[in-house]
Scaffold this active site. Sequence first.
Site, PDB file in Angstrom:
ATOM      1  N   SER A 134      -8.736  -0.561   6.725  1.00  0.00           N
ATOM      2  CA  SER A 134      -8.711  -1.561   7.801  1.00  0.00           C
ATOM      3  C   SER A 134      -7.343  -1.610   8.453  1.00  0.00           C
ATOM      4  CB  SER A 134      -9.065  -2.948   7.247  1.00  0.00           C
ATOM      5  OG  SER A 134      -8.099  -3.352   6.290  1.00  0.00           O
ATOM      6  N   LYS A 156       0.807  -1.213   0.000  1.00  0.00           N
ATOM      7  CA  LYS A 156       0.000   0.000   0.000  1.00  0.00           C
ATOM      8  C   LYS A 156       0.847   1.273   0.000  1.00  0.00           C
ATOM      9  CE  LYS A 156      -4.345  -1.609   0.467  1.00  0.00           C
ATOM     10  NZ  LYS A 156      -5.470  -1.230  -0.413  1.00  0.00           N
TER      11      LYS A 156
END
Length: 326
Positions: A82, A56
């Site tokens: 999350s 990410k």
Amino acid sequence: MATKLAVNFGDVTEAYRRISNFIHKTPIFTNNKINELTGRNIYFKAENLQKTGSFKARGAINSILKLKVENSSVAGVVTHSSGNHGQATAWASKSTGFSCSIVVPKYSPAVKMAAIKEYGAELIQCGPLPTDRMAACEKVAREKNYEIIPPFDHNDVIAGQGTIAVEFLEQVPDLDAILVPISGGGMLSGIAIAAKHIKPGIKVFAVEPEGKILEKCLTSGERLWPNPPQYLDTIADGIRLQQVGHLTWPILLELVEKEVFTVNNEEIKAAMKFVFQRLKLVVEAASGAGVAAVFSDRFKTLDSSIKNIGVILCGGNVDIDHLPWY
């Protein structure tokens, strides 16, 4: 006739130029045992060793660096996650001097929430539904003049994640296929764009938790998921979202194989154990999903010409005090 996709290979190469000084070029690992068991050559791309512990970081830093140039009046950024995209956005914001708020569902692993705080971001907890995340995110954006950096459904995020494939095919040019765990589809769509441009014959496969029904959607060409968006019952918290994004969907539909690898919790646990024990790497359950696909019955049915197969170990942010087999 192929449709014009929102992100192209030029966007990916520009992203790679932009982010290269900020990220790690992650290593490739192999294992003789898994090659013997499968009769193929398996190459693991260790994005669990990336900045912030997951792939990410690529999409987050690309988006923020580009935003900094294109819209300097923005006061900061906000996202919902999350955990892994939240950590990545917090790190990228700190690295570029942006203020940052991260909205996380209350069930997020403590290790991920703690890391977000350590990067200096404001942490905002929200309810358990996907709609709760977005509502909280939009509220922060309005009140603070922050730009929303979504976890997957954003062109610059997709382009950033596509840099994984650029590296992978430099490191292992003979790859015949790549297996990619999927949630909203940012990583899978970015990898598909880059890999298919570099090597048009390569196959890019999705790996999903049970209940995602991606193969049914891809085969029919329709978004068959129920609304509002739901989370799946899986130990892989990083790939819990049932639906893929609206920007990622047409990319997946055009470039990704219709055949999808579906894995369950027990298979994910067994695959995680294999990686811990045999590769000596710490991976989270979403990474375990990609490895589980290699051990699946469906994998055995792949055409024998597909010999060199890449697997993305997408993250390593696991709470070692609460490993899923305990």
